[in-house]
Design an enzyme around this catalytic site. Structure first.
Site, PDB file in Angstrom:
ATOM      1  N   SER A 192       0.832  -1.200   0.000  1.00 19.28           N
ATOM      2  CA  SER A 192       0.000   0.000   0.000  1.00 19.28           C
ATOM      3  C   SER A 192       0.874   1.261   0.000  1.00 19.28           C
ATOM      4  O   SER A 192       1.699   1.443  -0.883  1.00 19.28           O
ATOM      5  CB  SER A 192      -0.954  -0.053   1.203  1.00 19.28           C
ATOM      6  OG  SER A 192      -1.896   0.976   1.182  1.00 19.28           O
ATOM      7  N   ASP A 202       0.530  -4.099  -4.106  1.00 13.33           N
ATOM      8  CA  ASP A 202      -0.627  -3.247  -4.377  1.00 13.33           C
ATOM      9  C   ASP A 202      -0.368  -1.798  -3.954  1.00 13.33           C
ATOM     10  O   ASP A 202      -1.043  -1.273  -3.051  1.00 13.33           O
ATOM     11  CB  ASP A 202      -1.885  -3.780  -3.694  1.00 13.33           C
ATOM     12  CG  ASP A 202      -3.155  -3.395  -4.452  1.00 13.33           C
ATOM     13  OD1 ASP A 202      -3.120  -3.384  -5.692  1.00 13.33           O
ATOM     14  OD2 ASP A 202      -4.172  -3.082  -3.806  1.00 13.33           O
ATOM     15  N   HIS A 213      -7.226  -5.535  -1.528  1.00 11.86           N
ATOM     16  CA  HIS A 213      -5.992  -4.798  -1.251  1.00 11.86           C
ATOM     17  C   HIS A 213      -5.015  -5.649  -0.436  1.00 11.86           C
ATOM     18  O   HIS A 213      -3.796  -5.598  -0.666  1.00 11.86           O
ATOM     19  CB  HIS A 213      -6.350  -3.517  -0.498  1.00 11.86           C
ATOM     20  CG  HIS A 213      -5.264  -2.499  -0.435  1.00 11.86           C
ATOM     21  ND1 HIS A 213      -4.448  -2.179  -1.505  1.00 11.86           N
ATOM     22  CD2 HIS A 213      -4.851  -1.693   0.593  1.00 11.86           C
ATOM     23  CE1 HIS A 213      -3.600  -1.226  -1.143  1.00 11.86           C
ATOM     24  NE2 HIS A 213      -3.817  -0.933   0.124  1.00 11.86           N
TER      25      HIS A 213
END
Length: 467
Positions: A171, A194, A281
């Site tokens: 992230s 991601d 995610h």
């Protein structure tokens, strides 16, 4: 007509830029491209290292359960720890609203310890991530500078080469890794799990993760649907040398369970709640962690799009082979070609996520009938369940092909079992057979052939042997 939004952005950009400077890591401005742009309209400066409170938590094969704290400003913390200067070092960096002591980071370290001796450092910057998103996105710059400071200290005091280092960031953590890499010449590898879209997608390379941040950059995209309106947290922008889009990169299998079953997760209520909020995610780090223990279970295929991949247009692997998504992506021979490379694969819907792709062709024999033709593979390591290869008119002499993703590598294929069926009763009780079935594993060039002269009635297995 000039919109009010455009005028507001102009005024924001026209305001005098501010700057903060912190000892040992340098200065940070809110000038463009960091702020005052359409993607980053708000002028926000990163917090100080003291306020963020970044910690470096070292786990090794000698202390797999209890961390030792390292300080980039104090080399003696290295000497007093189990850090091994003759081993590789892998940093794991969490993202927004997360923390370095979350289970998934340590679980990833422990998987590494099963296959290698390594220094595994979990970067905890929870005080800087558990705030407003805009502030956390700007704190990324300071945390990245602190990671670079740690790498610089290791190099200066222990002649520890950055080429021995991999930064794994999830992230916002992926962009922390990018910032650290941009400050560290010769960094071996960055893996972006991601990378987050908001405030980073479409920005200049200096703001986000990009292929110049390390000798090798690989990225796994699992939540790449647009933030608006689909609430996809991850970016669809290619940011590495190799960009992997498992299951197309937007909707991960197993992430559409109902709320109760998602929250009451096998890994516990907390992990289940996290999955309910951001399942796609979070899949990126779960895939990576599992890939450590499955060196050949995440083979990925170059393809123009996921639609083309699902239409069986990207099989088998090309002459240069296929990279493995995850831990072993760096083994790919042409991983750093000039062009960014896009790869697709499918995974399972829950652990175990690994899959092995096979291509099968059936040449039918016997009577003409309507129904489904199915195949199961039997090999030295196990067997698959029945996969549907064709549905429609089963015409003798016709050949039908399909691909499927098996839950295991069957090893050397010893035989194939054919089955056909139809939900509609046929009073003539026709017999259908498979005169020849060819099988190819995606990563291999060899095509294996199996033959039979027999035919069978509906729902009766037919065994084909090598021919």
């Amino acid at each position: 007509m000039v919109s009010i939004w455009t005028i507001a952005l102009f005024l924001l950009g026209a305001a005098k830029a501010k700057e903060v400077c912190y000892e040992q890591i340098g200065c940070f401005s809110d000038a463009e491209p960091w702020a005052g742009t359409a993607i980053r309209p708000l002028k926000v400066l990163p917090w100080s290292p003291e306020r963020i409170g970044t910690r470096f938590l070292l786990y090794t094969n000698k202390n797999p359960n209890n961390f030792q704290t390292l300080l980039p400003s104090d080399p003696s913390t290295i000497e007093a720890s189990n850090f091994q200067t003759d081993k590789k070092t892998r940093f794991i960096i969490h993202g927004f609203i997360d923390k370095g002591e979350e289970n998934w980071l340590l679980d990833m370290c422990k998987n590494m310890f099963k296959v290698e001796e390594v220094n595994c450092i979990c970067v905890d910057w929870k005080k800087g991530s558990q705030t407003s998103y805009t502030q956390a996105a700007n704190n990324v710059r300071v945390v990245g500078a602190q990671v670079a400071q740690m790498l610089s200290m290791l190099s200066a005091n222990y002649s520890y080469s950055p080429s021995q280092v991999q930064l794994i960031g999830h992230s916002l953590g992926a962009h922390v890794a990018g910032e650290a890499g941009s400050r560290t010449p010769g960094l071996g590898r960055i893996t972006g799990l991601d990378p987050v879209e908001a405030s980073f997608q479409g920005t200049p390379e200096e703001v986000r993760l990009d292929p110049t941040d390390a000798d090798f950059v690989d990225v796994i995209h699992t939540d790449a649907a647009p933030l608006i309106p689909f609430l996809g947290f991850g970016t669809s922008q290619q940011m590495g040398h190799l960009d992997f889009f498992p299951n197309g990169g937007e909707e991960m299998p197993g992430c559409k369970k109902n709320a109760l079953s998602q929250i009451v997760d096998l890994d516990g209520i907390w992990e289940g709640t996290r999955d309910f909020v951001a399942c796609n995610h979070l899949r990126s780090y779960k895939y990576y962690s599992e890939s450590i223990l499955n060196p050949d279970g995440f083979a990925s295929y170059p393809c123009a799009s996921y639609r083309a991949f699902e239409s069986n247009k990207c099989f088998p692997c090309p002459d240069q082979g296929c990279p493995q998504m995850g831990h072993y992506a760096d083994k790919f021979a042409v991983k750093t070609s000039d062009e960014t490379q896009k790869y697709f694969l499918n995974t399972g819907d829950s652990s175990n996520f690994a899959r092995w792709r096979y291509g099968v062709s059936i040449t039918l024999s016997g009577k003409r009938a309507t129904g489904q033709a199915k195949v199961a593979l039997f090999g030295s390591k196990g067997n698959t369940h029945q996969f549907n290869i064709f549905k429609g008119i089963l015409k003798p002499g016709s050949t039908h092909s399909n691909e499927f993703d098996a839950k295991l590598d069957v090893g050397t294929i010893e035989k194939v079992k054919f089955l056909w069926n139809n939900n509609v009763v046929n009073p003539t009780f026709p017999k259908v057979g498979a005169a020849k079935i060819t099988v190819q594993k995606g990563e291999e060039k060899t095509v294996h052939s199996f033959c039979s002269e027999s035919t069978v009635r509906e729902d009766v297995l037919l065994t084909l042997t090598p021919c």
